[in-house]
Design an enzyme around this catalytic site. Structure first.
Site, PDB file in Angstrom:
ATOM      1  N   HIS A   1      -8.372  -0.065  -3.429  1.00 22.49           N
ATOM      2  CA  HIS A   1      -9.347   0.062  -2.817  1.00 22.49           C
ATOM      3  C   HIS A   1      -9.616   1.013  -2.253  1.00 22.49           C
ATOM      4  O   HIS A   1      -9.477   2.290  -1.432  1.00 22.49           O
ATOM      5  CB  HIS A   1      -8.451  -0.643  -1.509  1.00 22.49           C
ATOM      6  CG  HIS A   1      -9.206  -0.742   0.240  1.00 22.49           C
ATOM      7  ND1 HIS A   1      -8.438  -1.079   1.384  1.00 22.49           N
ATOM      8  CD2 HIS A   1     -10.811  -1.263   0.144  1.00 22.49           C
ATOM      9  CE1 HIS A   1      -9.156  -1.507   2.041  1.00 22.49           C
ATOM     10  NE2 HIS A   1     -10.876  -1.412   2.293  1.00 22.49           N
TER      11      HIS A   1
ATOM     12  N   MET B   1     -12.424   3.210  -0.031  1.00 22.78           N
ATOM     13  CA  MET B   1     -13.153   3.596   1.327  1.00 22.78           C
ATOM     14  C   MET B   1     -13.899   4.601   1.207  1.00 22.78           C
ATOM     15  O   MET B   1     -13.551   5.913   2.011  1.00 22.78           O
ATOM     16  CB  MET B   1     -12.079   3.550   2.216  1.00 22.78           C
ATOM     17  CG  MET B   1     -11.516   1.984   2.543  1.00 22.78           C
ATOM     18  SD  MET B   1     -10.133   1.845   3.321  1.00 22.78           S
ATOM     19  CE  MET B   1      -9.230   2.567   2.032  1.00 22.78           C
TER      20      MET B   1
ATOM     21  N   HIS C   1      -1.668  -1.839  -3.859  1.00 17.96           N
ATOM     22  CA  HIS C   1      -2.420  -1.070  -3.529  1.00 17.96           C
ATOM     23  C   HIS C   1      -2.792   0.351  -3.416  1.00 17.96           C
ATOM     24  O   HIS C   1      -1.807   0.906  -2.338  1.00 17.96           O
ATOM     25  CB  HIS C   1      -2.524  -1.971  -1.942  1.00 17.96           C
ATOM     26  CG  HIS C   1      -3.560  -1.697  -1.511  1.00 17.96           C
ATOM     27  ND1 HIS C   1      -4.947  -2.548  -1.153  1.00 17.96           N
ATOM     28  CD2 HIS C   1      -4.176  -0.993  -0.246  1.00 17.96           C
ATOM     29  CE1 HIS C   1      -5.701  -1.858  -0.498  1.00 17.96           C
ATOM     30  NE2 HIS C   1      -5.795  -1.342   0.303  1.00 17.96           N
TER      31      HIS C   1
ATOM     32  N   MET D   1     -10.061   6.884   0.032  1.00 22.13           N
ATOM     33  CA  MET D   1     -10.670   7.792   1.421  1.00 22.13           C
ATOM     34  C   MET D   1     -11.378   8.956   0.706  1.00 22.13           C
ATOM     35  O   MET D   1     -10.926  10.126   0.157  1.00 22.13           O
ATOM     36  CB  MET D   1      -9.557   7.551   2.405  1.00 22.13           C
ATOM     37  CG  MET D   1      -8.911   6.415   2.601  1.00 22.13           C
ATOM     38  SD  MET D   1      -8.331   6.851   4.291  1.00 22.13           S
ATOM     39  CE  MET D   1      -6.846   5.123   3.975  1.00 22.13           C
TER      40      MET D   1
ATOM     41  N   MET E   1     -10.565  -6.452   6.487  1.00 28.70           N
ATOM     42  CA  MET E   1     -10.572  -5.690   6.970  1.00 28.70           C
ATOM     43  C   MET E   1      -9.493  -6.135   8.461  1.00 28.70           C
ATOM     44  O   MET E   1     -10.641  -6.364   8.825  1.00 28.70           O
ATOM     45  CB  MET E   1     -10.915  -3.963   7.332  1.00 28.70           C
ATOM     46  CG  MET E   1     -10.883  -3.265   5.516  1.00 28.70           C
ATOM     47  SD  MET E   1      -9.679  -2.928   4.969  1.00 28.70           S
ATOM     48  CE  MET E   1      -8.660  -1.889   6.153  1.00 28.70           C
TER      49      MET E   1
ATOM     50  N   ASP F   1      -5.692  -6.625   4.846  1.00 22.14           N
ATOM     51  CA  ASP F   1      -5.539  -4.634   4.453  1.00 22.14           C
ATOM     52  C   ASP F   1      -5.665  -4.621   6.276  1.00 22.14           C
ATOM     53  O   ASP F   1      -6.081  -4.791   7.408  1.00 22.14           O
ATOM     54  CB  ASP F   1      -5.720  -4.717   4.156  1.00 22.14           C
ATOM     55  CG  ASP F   1      -5.755  -3.100   3.765  1.00 22.14           C
ATOM     56  OD1 ASP F   1      -4.444  -2.540   4.410  1.00 22.14           O
ATOM     57  OD2 ASP F   1      -6.474  -2.260   2.786  1.00 22.14           O
TER      58      ASP F   1
ATOM     59  N   ASP G   1      -5.065   3.231  -2.025  1.00 24.02           N
ATOM     60  CA  ASP G   1      -6.327   3.186  -1.264  1.00 24.02           C
ATOM     61  C   ASP G   1      -6.853   4.890  -1.775  1.00 24.02           C
ATOM     62  O   ASP G   1      -5.926   6.016  -0.888  1.00 24.02           O
ATOM     63  CB  ASP G   1      -5.607   3.737   0.167  1.00 24.02           C
ATOM     64  CG  ASP G   1      -5.538   2.261   0.868  1.00 24.02           C
ATOM     65  OD1 ASP G   1      -6.192   1.650   0.756  1.00 24.02           O
ATOM     66  OD2 ASP G   1      -3.761   2.400   1.393  1.00 24.02           O
TER      67      ASP G   1
ATOM     68  N   PHE H   1      -6.448   5.275   8.085  1.00 26.40           N
ATOM     69  CA  PHE H   1      -5.170   4.733   8.245  1.00 26.40           C
ATOM     70  C   PHE H   1      -4.124   3.683   8.058  1.00 26.40           C
ATOM     71  O   PHE H   1      -4.570   2.694   8.841  1.00 26.40           O
ATOM     72  CB  PHE H   1      -4.885   5.069   9.603  1.00 26.40           C
ATOM     73  CG  PHE H   1      -5.441   7.151   9.910  1.00 26.40           C
ATOM     74  CD1 PHE H   1      -4.767   7.998   9.331  1.00 26.40           C
ATOM     75  CD2 PHE H   1      -7.143   6.326  10.130  1.00 26.40           C
ATOM     76  CE1 PHE H   1      -6.290   9.692  10.379  1.00 26.40           C
ATOM     77  CE2 PHE H   1      -7.576   7.808  10.708  1.00 26.40           C
ATOM     78  CZ  PHE H   1      -7.391   8.983  10.222  1.00 26.40           C
TER      79      PHE H   1
ATOM     80  N   SER I   1       0.591  -1.321  -0.007  1.00 20.89           N
ATOM     81  CA  SER I   1       0.119  -0.146  -0.082  1.00 20.89           C
ATOM     82  C   SER I   1       0.924   1.235  -0.174  1.00 20.89           C
ATOM     83  O   SER I   1       2.028   2.121   0.338  1.00 20.89           O
ATOM     84  CB  SER I   1      -0.677   0.027   1.257  1.00 20.89           C
ATOM     85  OG  SER I   1      -1.270   1.641   1.816  1.00 20.89           O
TER      86      SER I   1
HETATM   87  C1  DX5 Z   1      -5.976   1.376   5.701  1.00 20.44           C
HETATM   88  C2  DX5 Z   1      -5.644   0.915   4.538  1.00 20.44           C
HETATM   89  C3  DX5 Z   1      -4.848   0.061   4.038  1.00 20.44           C
HETATM   90  C4  DX5 Z   1      -3.301   0.416   4.568  1.00 20.44           C
HETATM   91  C5  DX5 Z   1      -2.509  -0.709   5.667  1.00 20.44           C
HETATM   92  O1  DX5 Z   1      -7.081   1.569   6.063  1.00 20.44           O
HETATM   93  O2  DX5 Z   1      -6.586   0.357   3.714  1.00 20.44           O
HETATM   94  O3  DX5 Z   1      -4.035  -0.317   2.988  1.00 20.44           O
HETATM   95  O4  DX5 Z   1      -2.359   1.441   4.063  1.00 20.44           O
HETATM   96  O5  DX5 Z   1      -1.127   0.069   6.030  1.00 20.44           O
HETATM   97  P1  DX5 Z   1      -0.695  -0.669   7.251  1.00 20.44           P
HETATM   98  O6  DX5 Z   1       0.160  -2.165   6.264  1.00 20.44           O
HETATM   99  O7  DX5 Z   1       0.573   0.776   7.708  1.00 20.44           O
HETATM  100  O8  DX5 Z   1      -1.494  -1.249   8.095  1.00 20.44           O
HETATM  101 ZN    ZN Z   2      -6.285  -1.014   1.844  1.00 25.07          ZN
END
Ligand code: DX5
Ligand code: ZN
Length: 220
Positions: free
Chosen positions: A64, A66, A31, A35, A135, A173, A33, A141, A8
Site C-alpha cells: 500500500h 501512501m 499488507h 509512507m 480508506m 483499510d 504500508d 497511522f 497490516s
Molecule cells: C493506515 C494504514 C493502515 C494501518 C491500519 O494509513 O494504511 O494499513 O496499518 O491500521 P489499523 O487496522 O490499526 O487501523
Molecule cells: Zn494500509
C-alpha cells in the site's frame, strides 16, 4: 466472493518482521504500508524492506503506497515481486498508464481512495484495476477509529463493481476489528486490512480466523 484477510504489519514488532509474518500465516496476504512523509505525515520504509518481506516467502505481499509520485516509484514494488501494488488516485499523474504498467509487470494493480475522495470519478477506471481500496481512516497511522461515514461509499463502489461484471477486489483499510468488520462486509467489502486488531490481540492467528469468520457471515 471470497473473504480475504490482509493483516497490516505497520504496528507489529518491527524488530521481528519474520516472526510477525509467520504469526499470521493463515492470512491471505500481508499488507505492507509504505509512507513517504509527504503524501501522509508519517514515514515507514521503502523498497528494500518490502523486498525482504517478499523474499521471506511467508505470505503474498499487498503493498500500500501512501507516497507522492507513484508513477515513478510503484513499478519497482511490482518488480520485486509484490502480489499487489496499490497506489493512491490523489497522487498519481497518469493512473491508467501506471495501472497498465503494474499489470504488465505481473502484479495486481490497486487504486486507493482517501476518505474525502469520491469513488464516482474513478468508475471508468475499473477495467484497468484489480483492486479498489477505500480508506476507512485518514491514511498515515494505525490504531484510528473506523469511519462509519465511509459505508455508503463502500456500497456505491460495490454496486459499480457488480455492474461492471469485472472481478475487482474491494478492500477496506483502517479501523477494521471485530467491532467493525461486519458493517464493512455488509456494505460490500471483501478484502479486509487489519493492523492493530490483529497484532494487539493475544493470539494474532486466532484473530485472523475470527475476523474471517465474522466477515464471511456477511459476505455478499
Ligand atoms: C493506515 C494504514 C493502515 C494501518 C491500519 O494509513 O494504511 O494499513 O496499518 O491500521 P489499523 O487496522 O490499526 O487501523
Ligand atoms: Zn494500509
Amino acid at each position: 466472493m471470497m473473504t480475504t484477510i490482509s493483516p497490516s504489519i505497520l504496528n507489529s514488532d518491527l524488530l521481528d518482521l519474520r516472526g510477525q509474518l509467520e504469526a499470521v500465516r493463515n492470512a491471505d496476504y500481508a499488507h505492507v504500508d509504505v509512507m513517504d512523509n509527504h503524501f501522509v505525515p508519517n514515514l515507514t520504509w521503502g523498497l528494500p524492506v518490502v523486498e525482504a518481506t517478499v523474499r521471506a516467502g511467508i505470505l503474498p505481499i499487498d503493498a500500500h503506497l501512501m507516497i507522492q509520485d507513484p508513477d515513478r516509484w510503484a513499478p519497482g514494488y511490482a518488480e520485486v515481486g509484490c502480489a499487489s501494488v496499490t497506489f493512491h488516485a490523489e497522487a498519481a499523474t497518469a493512473p491508467i498508464r501506471l495501472a497498465r504498467e503494474l499489470r504488465r509487470l505481473g502484479t495486481k494493480a490497486g487504486l486507493g481512495l482517501r476518505p474525502a475522495t469520491p469513488v464516482e470519478p474513478f468508475i471508468e477506471l475499473l477495467p484497468e484495476i484489480d483492486l479498489l481500496l477505500i480508506m476507512t481512516v485518514e491514511p498515515g497511522f494505525g490504531g484510528q477509529a473506523f469511519l462509519d461515514c465511509m459505508l455508503p461509499k463502500i456500497q456505491r463502489a460495490r454496486a459499480a463493481i457488480n455492474a461492471s461484471g469485472l472481478e475487482i477486489a474491494l478492500q477496506v483499510d483502517g479501523g477494521i476489528s471485530r467491532q467493525t468488520i461486519e458493517r464493512a462486509a455488509s456494505a460490500g467489502a471483501d478484502v479486509f486490512v487489519a493492523g492493530s486488531a490483529v497484532y494487539k490481540a493475544e493470539d494474532a492467528y486466532a484473530e485472523v480466523e475470527e475476523l474471517r469468520r465474522l466477515a464471511a457471515c456477511h459476505a455478499h
